[in-house]
Write a protein that holds these residues in place. Structure first.
Motif, PDB file in Angstrom:
ATOM      1  N   UNK A   1     -90.929 -19.353  16.585  1.00 50.21           N
ATOM      2  CA  UNK A   1     -92.073 -19.668  15.882  1.00 50.21           C
ATOM      3  C   UNK A   1     -91.652 -20.121  14.556  1.00 50.21           C
ATOM      4  N   UNK A   2     -92.351 -21.044  14.148  1.00 49.99           N
ATOM      5  CA  UNK A   2     -92.236 -21.734  12.742  1.00 49.99           C
ATOM      6  C   UNK A   2     -93.700 -21.600  12.054  1.00 49.99           C
ATOM      7  N   UNK A   3     -93.913 -20.796  10.985  1.00 47.89           N
ATOM      8  CA  UNK A   3     -95.220 -20.937  10.237  1.00 47.89           C
ATOM      9  C   UNK A   3     -94.849 -21.483   8.848  1.00 47.89           C
ATOM     10  N   UNK A   7     -99.684 -15.143   4.860  1.00 48.86           N
ATOM     11  CA  UNK A   7     -98.392 -14.841   6.176  1.00 48.86           C
ATOM     12  C   UNK A   7     -97.776 -13.549   5.762  1.00 48.86           C
ATOM     13  N   UNK A   8     -97.074 -13.665   4.590  1.00 46.38           N
ATOM     14  CA  UNK A   8     -96.198 -12.904   4.206  1.00 46.38           C
ATOM     15  C   UNK A   8     -96.896 -11.449   3.973  1.00 46.38           C
ATOM     16  N   UNK A   9     -98.097 -11.403   3.233  1.00 49.72           N
ATOM     17  CA  UNK A   9     -98.815 -10.228   3.349  1.00 49.72           C
ATOM     18  C   UNK A   9     -99.138  -9.913   4.587  1.00 49.72           C
ATOM     19  N   UNK A  10     -99.591 -10.546   5.516  1.00 51.64           N
ATOM     20  CA  UNK A  10     -99.908 -10.156   7.129  1.00 51.64           C
ATOM     21  C   UNK A  10     -98.737  -9.274   7.644  1.00 51.64           C
ATOM     22  N   UNK A  11     -97.583 -10.104   7.444  1.00 49.63           N
ATOM     23  CA  UNK A  11     -96.204  -9.412   8.112  1.00 49.63           C
ATOM     24  C   UNK A  11     -95.866  -8.044   7.458  1.00 49.63           C
ATOM     25  N   UNK A  12     -95.887  -7.979   5.949  1.00 53.95           N
ATOM     26  CA  UNK A  12     -95.806  -6.812   5.445  1.00 53.95           C
ATOM     27  C   UNK A  12     -96.601  -5.428   5.738  1.00 53.95           C
ATOM     28  N   UNK A  13     -97.870  -6.015   5.893  1.00 52.43           N
ATOM     29  CA  UNK A  13     -98.943  -5.026   6.469  1.00 52.43           C
ATOM     30  C   UNK A  13     -98.773  -4.605   7.818  1.00 52.43           C
ATOM     31  N   UNK A  69     -87.588 -18.374   5.810  1.00 60.21           N
ATOM     32  CA  UNK A  69     -87.556 -16.949   5.624  1.00 60.21           C
ATOM     33  C   UNK A  69     -87.827 -16.365   7.115  1.00 60.21           C
ATOM     34  N   UNK A  70     -86.655 -15.560   7.539  1.00 63.13           N
ATOM     35  CA  UNK A  70     -87.048 -14.780   8.784  1.00 63.13           C
ATOM     36  C   UNK A  70     -87.544 -13.627   8.656  1.00 63.13           C
ATOM     37  N   UNK A  71     -88.910 -13.515   9.062  1.00 63.41           N
ATOM     38  CA  UNK A  71     -89.815 -12.294   8.874  1.00 63.41           C
ATOM     39  C   UNK A  71     -89.695 -11.535  10.114  1.00 63.41           C
ATOM     40  N   UNK A 122     -89.637 -15.377  14.274  1.00 65.20           N
ATOM     41  CA  UNK A 122     -90.578 -15.779  13.516  1.00 65.20           C
ATOM     42  C   UNK A 122     -89.732 -16.109  12.121  1.00 65.20           C
ATOM     43  N   UNK A 123     -89.985 -17.688  11.664  1.00 63.99           N
ATOM     44  CA  UNK A 123     -89.681 -17.971  10.495  1.00 63.99           C
ATOM     45  C   UNK A 123     -90.856 -18.471   9.689  1.00 63.99           C
ATOM     46  N   UNK A 124     -90.697 -18.423   8.463  1.00 66.21           N
ATOM     47  CA  UNK A 124     -91.700 -19.079   7.446  1.00 66.21           C
ATOM     48  C   UNK A 124     -91.194 -20.140   6.663  1.00 66.21           C
TER      49      UNK A 124
END
Length: 402
Positions: free
Chosen positions: A384-386, A396-402, A285-287, A291-293
């Motif tokens: 960057x790949x997480x 990580x998703x929560x971090x990027x959404x915040x 997923x491209x966030x 950056x991709x997770x």
């Protein structure tokens, strides 16, 4: 009498009932007491080691694009406990979740259901009451003994067989295949992208006993990448910025859809093409711009991820941030990742089974705080790949959404 003062309290009490205990008789008795809601649904059942969520997502969105109302059950959750249970891609409302749970809680305790079983029965009741046209169920772990194996599907799919959850499923490919093949039902077609002959032999044996057949599905034909474009019998499909492994998952989803069309369900080529454009969250997923997770939480997942990283690496530097659980073969996973990046950084997550700094061993760059690690890696130029544990991806998703 109210058992819960809030949805968050309800979730906490459910999650305290995490258990790998299997008591199919208790679950069946519970379901029967509520008039077997799972048998009133038109279901599709998806198992496998990697790719279950993506395949479930593709099938669901193709059906949605045709105009059907579709329930989807997946695990683990990505952001909140409620996103395990969705209708037309909307999480179950907290008030509905709480209402149904209040209704069944006394029996949950009486039958001693665990967390996954609670979520399963709650989803079945919700889907029936909302009168969904289809419900697509992703297996939690294995298949034969999984709570979702109570459904009677129109079709089932097995993505692949990998050496994961071996303490529960067995320590050979054949043993794990036996558990996955347990979802095969009497006269219900089964589709798979697995290619190992030993695993296919196990699946065919199971299918023979159930008077059905296992259909082997080849990946979609890649046209270009990235973004990923592929050819299928319904024409060209634009999958977007997803990993190459989605060629397999997409093909499997289309094979299941074709089996529904053969049974008379109306699903157009256009619905298939549109549905395949919906990628699964947390999987390549491209966030942000670069950056991709990706929840590559086992060795097979890491190998598949690295194939796509290699295809993108030619033009830009690649940096990987990784966190893993200690019961995974992380030494092998790190070996693959090192070969496909310009820098590899490891971190630790606040989870009992997660790797600590000392577990990783010497010779690695470890930033123990995951938020600090994310911020540090983000300073680097390039892609960057997480990746790693799904618990890490949720953080990580929560971090990027915040």
């Amino acid at each position: 009498m109210a058992f819960f003062t809030s949805a968050s309290m309800a979730v906490e009490m459910i999650e305290n009932r995490r258990s790998f205990r299997v008591d199919r008789e208790a679950l069946q008795a519970f379901l029967h007491a509520y008039d077997d809601p799972h048998l009133k649904l038109q279901t599709i059942h998806v198992a496998g080691t990697n790719g279950k969520g993506s395949t479930t997502n593709y099938i669901s969105h193709i059906l949605m694009e045709q105009g059907y109302t579709v329930g989807m059950f997946t695990s683990p959750y990505l952001i909140t406990h409620f996103d395990r249970i969705r209708i037309n891609d909307h999480d179950i409302p907290e008030e509905v979740f709480l209402s149904i749970l209040e209704e069944i809680w006394e029996d949950v305790l009486a039958f001693d259901l665990n967390m996954f079983e609670i979520d399963f029965v709650l989803s079945a009741l919700y889907f029936v009451r909302e009168n969904v046209d289809f419900a697509v169920y992703e297996v939690g772990m294995g298949g034969r003994l999984d709570a979702t194996n109570e459904v009677m599907p129109l079709a089932c799919a097995i993505t692949n067989i990998g050496m994961d959850h071996m303490q529960y499923l067995g320590d050979t490919y054949e043993k794990i295949a036996y558990e996955k093949a347990g979802i095969i039902k009497e006269s219900v077609p089964c589709f798979t992208t697995e290619t190992r002959s030993d695993c296919l032999c196990v699946m065919r044996d199971e299918a023979s006993q159930k008077n059905t057949q296992v259909y082997e599905v080849s990946p979609l034909e890649k046209i270009s990448y990235p973004p990923l474009r592929a050819m299928s019998h319904v024409g060209e499909i634009e999958l977007g910025e997803v990993a190459l492994y989605q060629l397999k998952n997409g093909a499997l989803a289309i094979a299941v859809i074709e089996s529904l069309r053969e049974r008379g369900f109306v699903i157009s080529d256009e619905a298939i093409q549109r549905g395949m454009q919906h990628s699964w969250k947390g999987r390549f997923e491209r966030v942000s711009d670069r950056v991709y997770i990706d929840g590559a939480h086992n060795e097979e997942g890491v190998i598949a991820l690295c194939e796509s990283i290699q295809a993108m690496r030619a033009t830009r530097p690649v940096h990987i941030l990784f966190a893993c659980l200690k019961d995974k073969p992380f030494v092998n996973m790190l070996s693959y990742l090192e070969k496909h990046c310009d820098s590899l950084t490891l971190t630790c997550i606040p989870y009992p089974r997660a790797c600590k700094k000392e577990d990783y061993g010497e010779g690695y760059s470890v930033i123990e705080d995951p938020v600090v690690a994310i911020e540090e890696v983000m300073k680097r130029e390039g892609l960057i790949f997480i990746t790693g544990s799904l618990y890490f991806i949720t953080l990580v998703k929560r971090h990027f959404e915040e």
